[in-house]
Structure formats: structure tokens, C-alpha cells
Design an enzyme around this catalytic site. Structure first.
Site, mmCIF file in Angstrom:
data_model
loop_
_atom_site.group_PDB
_atom_site.id
_atom_site.type_symbol
_atom_site.label_atom_id
_atom_site.label_comp_id
_atom_site.label_asym_id
_atom_site.label_seq_id
_atom_site.Cartn_x
_atom_site.Cartn_y
_atom_site.Cartn_z
ATOM 1 N N THR A 1 -5.878 -6.483 10.933
ATOM 2 C CA THR A 1 -6.013 -5.124 10.439
ATOM 3 C C THR A 1 -5.655 -3.803 11.187
ATOM 4 O O THR A 1 -5.069 -3.170 10.549
ATOM 5 C CB THR A 1 -7.886 -5.025 10.107
ATOM 6 O OG1 THR A 1 -8.140 -6.207 9.327
ATOM 7 C CG2 THR A 1 -7.944 -3.866 9.163
ATOM 8 N N HIS B 1 -2.004 -5.269 1.821
ATOM 9 C CA HIS B 1 -3.271 -5.974 1.608
ATOM 10 C C HIS B 1 -2.924 -7.479 1.291
ATOM 11 O O HIS B 1 -1.841 -7.453 0.589
ATOM 12 C CB HIS B 1 -3.827 -5.404 0.450
ATOM 13 C CG HIS B 1 -5.148 -6.417 0.193
ATOM 14 N ND1 HIS B 1 -6.365 -6.363 0.842
ATOM 15 C CD2 HIS B 1 -5.118 -7.274 -0.867
ATOM 16 C CE1 HIS B 1 -7.256 -7.402 0.025
ATOM 17 N NE2 HIS B 1 -6.393 -7.935 -0.982
ATOM 18 N N LYS C 1 1.049 -1.288 -0.103
ATOM 19 C CA LYS C 1 0.021 -0.045 0.120
ATOM 20 C C LYS C 1 0.731 1.277 0.076
ATOM 21 O O LYS C 1 2.075 1.210 0.512
ATOM 22 C CB LYS C 1 -0.944 0.097 1.213
ATOM 23 C CG LYS C 1 -2.123 -1.196 1.360
ATOM 24 C CD LYS C 1 -2.757 -1.074 2.383
ATOM 25 C CE LYS C 1 -3.860 -2.131 2.457
ATOM 26 N NZ LYS C 1 -5.066 -1.877 3.694
HETATM 27 P P1 IDP Z 1 -7.841 -6.340 5.935
HETATM 28 O O1 IDP Z 1 -7.134 -5.366 4.874
HETATM 29 O O2 IDP Z 1 -7.187 -6.617 7.221
HETATM 30 O O3 IDP Z 1 -8.631 -7.526 5.175
HETATM 31 P P2 IDP Z 1 -10.397 -4.922 5.826
HETATM 32 O O4 IDP Z 1 -11.688 -5.180 6.703
HETATM 33 O O5 IDP Z 1 -10.963 -5.984 4.350
HETATM 34 O O6 IDP Z 1 -9.235 -5.337 6.383
HETATM 35 O O7 IDP Z 1 -10.450 -3.507 5.505
HETATM 36 C C1 IDP Z 1 -9.481 -3.216 4.248
HETATM 37 C C2 IDP Z 1 -8.824 -1.936 4.665
HETATM 38 O O8 IDP Z 1 -9.649 -0.793 4.946
HETATM 39 C C3 IDP Z 1 -7.982 -2.135 5.809
HETATM 40 O O9 IDP Z 1 -6.796 -2.890 5.512
HETATM 41 C C4 IDP Z 1 -7.653 -0.754 6.183
HETATM 42 O O10 IDP Z 1 -6.686 -0.108 5.403
HETATM 43 C C5 IDP Z 1 -8.984 -0.091 5.972
HETATM 44 N N1 IDP Z 1 -9.679 -0.147 7.280
HETATM 45 C C6 IDP Z 1 -10.429 -1.249 7.535
HETATM 46 N N2 IDP Z 1 -11.018 -0.717 8.791
HETATM 47 C C7 IDP Z 1 -10.899 0.611 9.085
HETATM 48 C C8 IDP Z 1 -11.372 1.502 10.028
HETATM 49 O O11 IDP Z 1 -11.989 1.125 10.962
HETATM 50 N N3 IDP Z 1 -10.849 2.780 10.148
HETATM 51 C C9 IDP Z 1 -10.414 3.049 9.030
HETATM 52 N N4 IDP Z 1 -9.682 2.112 8.058
HETATM 53 C C10 IDP Z 1 -10.059 1.062 8.057
HETATM 54 MG MG MG Z 2 -9.899 -7.455 3.690
#
Ligand code: IDP
Ligand code: MG
Length: 139
Positions: free
Chosen positions: A91, A117, A9
Site C-alpha cells: 500500500t 487499486h 486512480k
Molecule cells: P490497498 O489499496 O493496498 O488495498 P487499503 O488498506 O485497502 O490498501 O487502503 C485503501 C487505500 O487507502 C490505499 O490504497 C491508499 O490510497 C489509502 N490509504 C491506506 N492507508 C493510508 C494511510 O495510512 N494514509 C493515507 N491513505 C491511506
Molecule cells: Mg484494499
């Protein structure tokens, strides 16, 4: 053998940690079978983060993800999907233990800036590989 999809990222690129993060994956036995640099667009991000479109942070997430070219790769190895998620940590970097990629390099106050990611299931790995790579870009 399994394949998974990763994105280094913008915070990873900005901190010049691309080599360090790829090296962690290689040291864990994973093999790079595809790799390219690309600047993401709103339409790709709306597909990639379709599970998050109704979240309040969605606009901030997209602005961040498209602000500079990122490195995308496909990693291959035994149990690659779970192994890469484990190497990343949770995350929220603030919750990620030391020794994980997010624990060591993620932003502890801004959740969005979590370095890398990775696909979270066989279904998402298949969909993400297809979304971001053409067959002739995979070796
Ligand atoms: P992951 O990347 O661990 O799979 P996801 O829930 O798929 O997590 O969320 C995608 C991306 O969105 C996260 O990696 C992070 O960059 C962002 N994100 C997730 N939750 C939050 C939050 O509560 N606040 C701000 N950004 C978030
Ligand atoms: Mg994800």
C-alpha cells in the site's frame, strides 16, 4: 482462471500512466475482460472503502478518488488476484520495491496517491466486480 478488479486512480490518470500500468498487467499474462471510465461518487466510495470509514484519512481518500474520472477494469488470468497485488507492491509506495507499479510510480510521501487499486481476496474481488460492473459489460 480467476478474475480481479482494478481502478487506475486519479494520480495514475493525472500522470498519464494508464497505458503503462495496463501494459504491465498484460505483459504479466493477464487479460482485460471489462474496462470503463467513470467518475466515482461518495456513495460508491463509502461501500468500496467501508473498511476505512473510521480512519482519519477517509475524507481525504474520498475527495481524491472522486476528483476526476478513473479507469476501472476486470483482469482475468491464473491466480489473478494475488498476481495483480504482487505487481502493485505494498500500500505504501515508499515501502514498495523498484519494479513494482507502486514502487515505480507511486507518491513516496503521500500514502493515498498509490496509482492503482486491486482486490485483495476472492471475496473482495467478487463484491467489487459486482459493485462496479453489470454482467453485460464483462466480456
Ligand atoms: P490497498 O489499496 O493496498 O488495498 P487499503 O488498506 O485497502 O490498501 O487502503 C485503501 C487505500 O487507502 C490505499 O490504497 C491508499 O490510497 C489509502 N490509504 C491506506 N492507508 C493510508 C494511510 O495510512 N494514509 C493515507 N491513505 C491511506
Ligand atoms: Mg484494499
Amino acid at each position: 482462471m480467476e478474475r480481479t478488479f482494478i481502478i487506475l486512480k486519479p494520480d495514475c490518470m493525472e500522470k498519464k500512466l494508464a497505458g503503462t500500468v495496463l501494459s504491465r498487467f498484460e505483459k504479466a499474462g493477464l487479460k482485460i475482460v471489462a474496462c470503463k471510465m467513470q467518475q466515482l461518487t461518495d456513495s460508491l466510495l463509502r461501500e468500496h472503502y467501508s473498511h476505512l470509514t473510521d480512519k482519519p484519512f477517509f475524507g481525504f481518500l474520498c475527495d481524491y478518488m472522486k476528483k476526476m474520472p478513473v479507469i476501472m477494469a476486470i483482469l482475468e488470468g491464473e491466480d489473478a488476484i494475488a498476481k495483480v497485488r504482487e505487481l502493485l507492491g505494498p500500500t505504501k509506495s515508499a515501502d514498495a520495491p523498484a519494479g513494482t507499479i507502486r514502487g515505480d510510480y507511486g507518491d513516496k510521501s503521500i500514502v493515498t496517491f498509490n496509482v492503482c487499486h486491486a482486490s485483495d481476496s476472492p471475496e473482495s474481488a467478487a463484491a467489487e466486480i459486482k459493485r462496479f460492473f453489470a454482467n453485460n459489460e464483462i466480456f
